[in-house]
Design an enzyme around this catalytic site. Structure first.
Site, PDB file in Angstrom:
ATOM      1  N   GLU A   1       9.658  -2.622   2.010  1.00 39.61           N
ATOM      2  CA  GLU A   1      10.602  -1.786   1.263  1.00 39.61           C
ATOM      3  C   GLU A   1      11.616  -1.120   2.185  1.00 39.61           C
ATOM      4  O   GLU A   1      12.777  -0.965   1.806  1.00 39.61           O
ATOM      5  CB  GLU A   1       9.838  -0.721   0.472  1.00 39.61           C
ATOM      6  CG  GLU A   1       8.999  -1.315  -0.660  1.00 39.61           C
ATOM      7  CD  GLU A   1       8.091  -0.285  -1.317  1.00 39.61           C
ATOM      8  OE1 GLU A   1       8.159   0.900  -0.936  1.00 39.61           O
ATOM      9  OE2 GLU A   1       7.307  -0.688  -2.188  1.00 39.61           O
ATOM     10  N   VAL A   2      11.172  -0.687   3.344  1.00 35.83           N
ATOM     11  CA  VAL A   2      12.066   0.006   4.272  1.00 35.83           C
ATOM     12  C   VAL A   2      12.449  -0.966   5.390  1.00 35.83           C
ATOM     13  O   VAL A   2      11.573  -1.453   6.116  1.00 35.83           O
ATOM     14  CB  VAL A   2      11.390   1.266   4.855  1.00 35.83           C
ATOM     15  CG1 VAL A   2      12.332   1.957   5.835  1.00 35.83           C
ATOM     16  CG2 VAL A   2      10.964   2.218   3.748  1.00 35.83           C
TER      17      VAL A   2
ATOM     18  N   ASP B   1       2.422   8.647   6.406  1.00 33.21           N
ATOM     19  CA  ASP B   1       3.084   8.074   5.237  1.00 33.21           C
ATOM     20  C   ASP B   1       3.155   9.139   4.136  1.00 33.21           C
ATOM     21  O   ASP B   1       2.204   9.886   3.905  1.00 33.21           O
ATOM     22  CB  ASP B   1       2.318   6.845   4.739  1.00 33.21           C
ATOM     23  CG  ASP B   1       3.137   5.998   3.779  1.00 33.21           C
ATOM     24  OD1 ASP B   1       3.509   4.874   4.146  1.00 33.21           O
ATOM     25  OD2 ASP B   1       3.405   6.468   2.644  1.00 33.21           O
ATOM     26  N   ILE B   2       4.277   9.188   3.448  1.00 34.06           N
ATOM     27  CA  ILE B   2       4.501  10.222   2.422  1.00 34.06           C
ATOM     28  C   ILE B   2       3.628   9.994   1.182  1.00 34.06           C
ATOM     29  O   ILE B   2       3.350  10.932   0.434  1.00 34.06           O
ATOM     30  CB  ILE B   2       6.003  10.273   2.053  1.00 34.06           C
ATOM     31  CG1 ILE B   2       6.393  11.623   1.489  1.00 34.06           C
ATOM     32  CG2 ILE B   2       6.404   9.127   1.134  1.00 34.06           C
ATOM     33  CD1 ILE B   2       7.898  11.844   1.436  1.00 34.06           C
TER      34      ILE B   2
ATOM     35  N   ASN C   1       4.443  -5.269   6.774  1.00 38.51           N
ATOM     36  CA  ASN C   1       5.094  -6.007   5.690  1.00 38.51           C
ATOM     37  C   ASN C   1       6.472  -6.446   6.185  1.00 38.51           C
ATOM     38  O   ASN C   1       7.221  -5.637   6.749  1.00 38.51           O
ATOM     39  CB  ASN C   1       5.232  -5.123   4.449  1.00 38.51           C
ATOM     40  CG  ASN C   1       3.888  -4.735   3.868  1.00 38.51           C
ATOM     41  OD1 ASN C   1       2.952  -5.529   3.891  1.00 38.51           O
ATOM     42  ND2 ASN C   1       3.784  -3.528   3.358  1.00 38.51           N
TER      43      ASN C   1
ATOM     44  N   HIS D   1       1.855  -0.101   9.366  1.00 37.79           N
ATOM     45  CA  HIS D   1       0.979   0.821   8.646  1.00 37.79           C
ATOM     46  C   HIS D   1      -0.375   0.805   9.350  1.00 37.79           C
ATOM     47  O   HIS D   1      -0.917  -0.277   9.620  1.00 37.79           O
ATOM     48  CB  HIS D   1       0.730   0.348   7.213  1.00 37.79           C
ATOM     49  CG  HIS D   1       1.931   0.305   6.325  1.00 37.79           C
ATOM     50  ND1 HIS D   1       2.172   1.259   5.354  1.00 37.79           N
ATOM     51  CD2 HIS D   1       2.940  -0.593   6.218  1.00 37.79           C
ATOM     52  CE1 HIS D   1       3.285   0.949   4.693  1.00 37.79           C
ATOM     53  NE2 HIS D   1       3.772  -0.175   5.203  1.00 37.79           N
TER      54      HIS D   1
ATOM     55  N   HIS E   1       7.936  -1.329  10.754  1.00 36.93           N
ATOM     56  CA  HIS E   1       6.889  -0.305  10.801  1.00 36.93           C
ATOM     57  C   HIS E   1       5.531  -0.949  10.665  1.00 36.93           C
ATOM     58  O   HIS E   1       5.357  -1.891   9.890  1.00 36.93           O
ATOM     59  CB  HIS E   1       7.085   0.750   9.710  1.00 36.93           C
ATOM     60  CG  HIS E   1       7.327   0.200   8.335  1.00 36.93           C
ATOM     61  ND1 HIS E   1       8.545  -0.330   7.955  1.00 36.93           N
ATOM     62  CD2 HIS E   1       6.512   0.090   7.253  1.00 36.93           C
ATOM     63  CE1 HIS E   1       8.468  -0.729   6.693  1.00 36.93           C
ATOM     64  NE2 HIS E   1       7.244  -0.498   6.248  1.00 36.93           N
TER      65      HIS E   1
HETATM   66  P1  AMP Z   1       6.802  -0.920   3.196  1.00 33.54           P
HETATM   67  O1  AMP Z   1       6.591  -1.222   1.742  1.00 33.54           O
HETATM   68  O2  AMP Z   1       5.868  -1.698   4.095  1.00 33.54           O
HETATM   69  O3  AMP Z   1       8.243  -1.044   3.613  1.00 33.54           O
HETATM   70  O4  AMP Z   1       6.362   0.580   3.410  1.00 33.54           O
HETATM   71  C1  AMP Z   1       7.214   1.666   3.322  1.00 33.54           C
HETATM   72  C2  AMP Z   1       6.363   2.909   3.388  1.00 33.54           C
HETATM   73  O5  AMP Z   1       7.203   3.998   3.709  1.00 33.54           O
HETATM   74  C3  AMP Z   1       5.651   3.261   2.096  1.00 33.54           C
HETATM   75  O6  AMP Z   1       4.230   3.297   2.324  1.00 33.54           O
HETATM   76  C4  AMP Z   1       6.211   4.646   1.737  1.00 33.54           C
HETATM   77  O7  AMP Z   1       5.238   5.497   1.175  1.00 33.54           O
HETATM   78  C5  AMP Z   1       6.672   5.144   3.094  1.00 33.54           C
HETATM   79  N1  AMP Z   1       7.734   6.142   3.050  1.00 33.54           N
HETATM   80  C6  AMP Z   1       8.892   6.099   2.346  1.00 33.54           C
HETATM   81  N2  AMP Z   1       9.634   7.203   2.593  1.00 33.54           N
HETATM   82  C7  AMP Z   1       8.926   7.951   3.486  1.00 33.54           C
HETATM   83  C8  AMP Z   1       9.159   9.202   4.132  1.00 33.54           C
HETATM   84  N3  AMP Z   1      10.264   9.929   3.918  1.00 33.54           N
HETATM   85  N4  AMP Z   1       8.198   9.672   4.993  1.00 33.54           N
HETATM   86  C9  AMP Z   1       7.083   8.952   5.214  1.00 33.54           C
HETATM   87  N5  AMP Z   1       6.810   7.772   4.637  1.00 33.54           N
HETATM   88  C10 AMP Z   1       7.719   7.279   3.777  1.00 33.54           C
END
Ligand code: AMP
Length: 120
Positions: A99-100, A33-34, A91, A106, A104
């Site tokens: 968010e994405v 994770d970034i 999530n 975590h 995924h």
């Molecule tokens: P969520 O809120 O469960 O959708 O988590 C999205 C996660 O993606 C967050 O923990 C971000 O830090 C992570 N994230 C967003 N962009 C990147 C990226 N380019 N590389 C790695 N992790 C990312």
């Protein structure tokens, strides 16, 4: 809702943006994770275009579903968080705080995750 090909994990899967890869096989990619929330914070994603856990559970093949869970176990072992434990989070949707819009998991380890979730 249609899968969004412009989400950040779709871009990572296409190689349009880089990631710090932890694991890969035919069905799965895992990367750091970034913005890590614990010493170990790995994101484990299917390579297929699945928006969230519901989409994945309904539409992924048995092989894809198995691969994702096998990958989690392997990463836990390889990252040495299997013994001390870790939190596995998916999530999902608005109330889940996703968010994405690409499924995924975590994997959060290396330090206690804390209470499960705050009371309302
Ligand atoms: P969520 O809120 O469960 O959708 O988590 C999205 C996660 O993606 C967050 O923990 C971000 O830090 C992570 N994230 C967003 N962009 C990147 C990226 N380019 N590389 C790695 N992790 C990312």
């Amino acid at each position: 809702m249609a899968y969004d090909d412009n989400n950040v994990f779709a871009k990572i899967l296409r190689g349009d943006i880089p990631c710090r890869k932890v694991y890969e096989d035919d069905h799965v990619l895992a990367f750091e994770d970034i913005e890590p929330k614990r010493p170990v914070h790995v994101l484990v994603i299917p390579k297929g275009k699945y928006e969230d856990a519901t989409d994945f559970g309904e539409n992924a093949s048995d092989a894809e579903i198995a691969a994702l869970h096998r990958a989690v176990a392997r990463i836990a072992r390889d990252s040495n968080i299997d013994g001390t434990g870790y939190r596995l989070i998916a999530n999902t949707g608005a109330n889940g705080g996703q968010e994405v819009p690409h499924l995924h998991f975590h994997m959060l380890g290396g330090a206690p995750a804390g209470p499960m979730i705050k009371n309302q």
